[in-house]
Structure formats: structure tokens, C-alpha cells
Design a protein around this motif. Sequence first.
Motif, PDB file in Angstrom:
ATOM      1  N   TYR A 193      -4.254  13.822  10.614  1.00  0.00           N
ATOM      2  CA  TYR A 193      -4.591  14.944  11.480  1.00  0.00           C
ATOM      3  C   TYR A 193      -5.549  14.439  12.552  1.00  0.00           C
ATOM      4  N   PHE A 194      -5.173  14.624  13.811  1.00  0.00           N
ATOM      5  CA  PHE A 194      -6.027  14.240  14.932  1.00  0.00           C
ATOM      6  C   PHE A 194      -5.555  14.991  16.169  1.00  0.00           C
TER       7      PHE A 194
ATOM      8  N   LEU B 213      -6.029  11.651  22.215  1.00  0.00           N
ATOM      9  CA  LEU B 213      -5.563  10.278  22.077  1.00  0.00           C
ATOM     10  C   LEU B 213      -4.627   9.871  23.195  1.00  0.00           C
ATOM     11  N   LEU B 214      -3.690  10.734  23.521  1.00  0.00           N
ATOM     12  CA  LEU B 214      -2.600  10.311  24.389  1.00  0.00           C
ATOM     13  C   LEU B 214      -2.501  11.114  25.673  1.00  0.00           C
ATOM     14  N   TYR B 215      -2.242  12.391  25.563  1.00  0.00           N
ATOM     15  CA  TYR B 215      -1.891  13.191  26.733  1.00  0.00           C
ATOM     16  C   TYR B 215      -2.982  13.233  27.795  1.00  0.00           C
ATOM     17  N   GLU B 216      -4.243  13.343  27.373  1.00  0.00           N
ATOM     18  CA  GLU B 216      -5.338  13.390  28.343  1.00  0.00           C
ATOM     19  C   GLU B 216      -5.584  12.041  29.004  1.00  0.00           C
ATOM     20  N   ARG B 217      -5.011  10.987  28.461  1.00  0.00           N
ATOM     21  CA  ARG B 217      -5.245   9.632  28.973  1.00  0.00           C
ATOM     22  C   ARG B 217      -4.164   9.183  29.950  1.00  0.00           C
ATOM     23  N   LEU B 218      -3.109   9.961  30.094  1.00  0.00           N
ATOM     24  CA  LEU B 218      -2.026   9.602  31.009  1.00  0.00           C
ATOM     25  C   LEU B 218      -2.388  10.028  32.431  1.00  0.00           C
TER      26      LEU B 218
ATOM     27  N   PHE C 178       0.790  -1.230   0.000  1.00  0.00           N
ATOM     28  CA  PHE C 178       0.000   0.000   0.000  1.00  0.00           C
ATOM     29  C   PHE C 178       0.825   1.284   0.000  1.00  0.00           C
ATOM     30  N   TYR C 179       2.116   1.182   0.295  1.00  0.00           N
ATOM     31  CA  TYR C 179       2.979   2.360   0.350  1.00  0.00           C
ATOM     32  C   TYR C 179       4.168   2.205  -0.587  1.00  0.00           C
ATOM     33  N   THR C 180       4.631   3.320  -1.144  1.00  0.00           N
ATOM     34  CA  THR C 180       5.831   3.314  -1.965  1.00  0.00           C
ATOM     35  C   THR C 180       7.053   3.139  -1.063  1.00  0.00           C
ATOM     36  N   PRO C 181       8.179   2.669  -1.608  1.00  0.00           N
ATOM     37  CA  PRO C 181       9.380   2.486  -0.790  1.00  0.00           C
ATOM     38  C   PRO C 181       9.860   3.771  -0.119  1.00  0.00           C
ATOM     39  N   ASP C 182       9.600   4.922  -0.746  1.00  0.00           N
ATOM     40  CA  ASP C 182      10.063   6.207  -0.207  1.00  0.00           C
ATOM     41  C   ASP C 182       8.946   7.022   0.439  1.00  0.00           C
ATOM     42  N   VAL C 183       7.908   6.351   0.898  1.00  0.00           N
ATOM     43  CA  VAL C 183       6.757   7.027   1.498  1.00  0.00           C
ATOM     44  C   VAL C 183       7.187   7.960   2.634  1.00  0.00           C
ATOM     45  N   VAL C 184       6.444   9.047   2.776  1.00  0.00           N
ATOM     46  CA  VAL C 184       6.578   9.932   3.930  1.00  0.00           C
ATOM     47  C   VAL C 184       5.261   9.841   4.697  1.00  0.00           C
ATOM     48  N   PHE C 185       5.361   9.455   5.954  1.00  0.00           N
ATOM     49  CA  PHE C 185       4.197   9.346   6.842  1.00  0.00           C
ATOM     50  C   PHE C 185       4.373  10.366   7.953  1.00  0.00           C
ATOM     51  N   GLN C 186       3.322  11.127   8.217  1.00  0.00           N
ATOM     52  CA  GLN C 186       3.405  12.132   9.270  1.00  0.00           C
ATOM     53  C   GLN C 186       2.087  12.190  10.020  1.00  0.00           C
ATOM     54  N   ASP C 187       2.201  12.281  11.347  1.00  0.00           N
ATOM     55  CA  ASP C 187       1.024  12.515  12.175  1.00  0.00           C
ATOM     56  C   ASP C 187       1.391  13.537  13.240  1.00  0.00           C
TER      57      ASP C 187
END
Length: 146
Positions: A119-120, A125-130, A28-37
Motif C-alpha cells: 500500500y502506497f 511515486l509516479l504520477y506527480e513525478r511525470l 522468499f516467495y512461494t511458487p504460487d505467490v500473489v503480489f499486488q500493489d
Amino acid sequence: MSADPQLEAFCAFFKILDKSCTKRIYKFYTPDVVFQDALHRIEGAESLERYFSSLYSNVTACHFVFHERQRNGQEAFTTWTLHLEHPRLNKGRVVEVEGCSHLRFADDGSGRVAHHRDYFDAGALLYERLPLLGGAIRLVKRQLDA
């Protein structure tokens, strides 16, 4: 507008993505994919596979429910709800977070994604759950709402 088969295949993969199938990302992804969140920027499919493998290693359950999807040329957007269970978040109970993904498919016609940006609300997701940090963030949010 009819459903786009490449975008639908991508969404179907994320509906079942877990620690047992992270090696399938190469389809599903190219070898040089850029993933960012909101938390990471990852370059390359091998790095992304390691990231997903690590990410899902301690997850109890995770699935995405996809909502709206749009594609125009090589650009696509989809909205989703993440349902995540992790023993160290929210006392192990399900966390639901709304988000959106911007995808750019490769120009080579392979149907693979060359750029993926999520984008989320990282706080939801994380900080409020710690345990300690979560209480402080919720207090600040209540004061801002007042």
C-alpha cells in the motif's frame, strides 16, 4: 516482542533488492505467490521475478528503510520508506514514498511469503513525478487543500 526471523529475513532481502539479485526471490516467495500493489497484480514467482527484473532494469538506485514490523501467526505487516532514483522520474533525483506491506506467510512452515500486498500513494511515486501529468496533479491537490 522479539523480532521474527522470517520477517526480518524478508525485510533484509528487500533492503538489497536490485537488478542483480532478483533471482533470489524464490527463496522468499512461494511458487504460487500473489503480489499486488497500487499498479499491478502478479501471480506466480516466475512472473514476479520477471516483473522485478524489468522494474529494476532502468533504476539508478533503490532501497527500502523498514520501520515498524508486526507478525501474528502467518500474517505480518511492515511500514517502510522507499528511496528511488530513476532517470525518468523527478529529473533523476531521489523520490521518497512511505508505504506498508501486508504479508501472508505460507502455512507449510517454509518461511516463504504466499501473498504480498503493498500500500502506497502511486501519485506520489509516479504520477506527480511525470513532466506534464505531474503539474496537473499538483494543481488539483493544491485546489483540494484550499
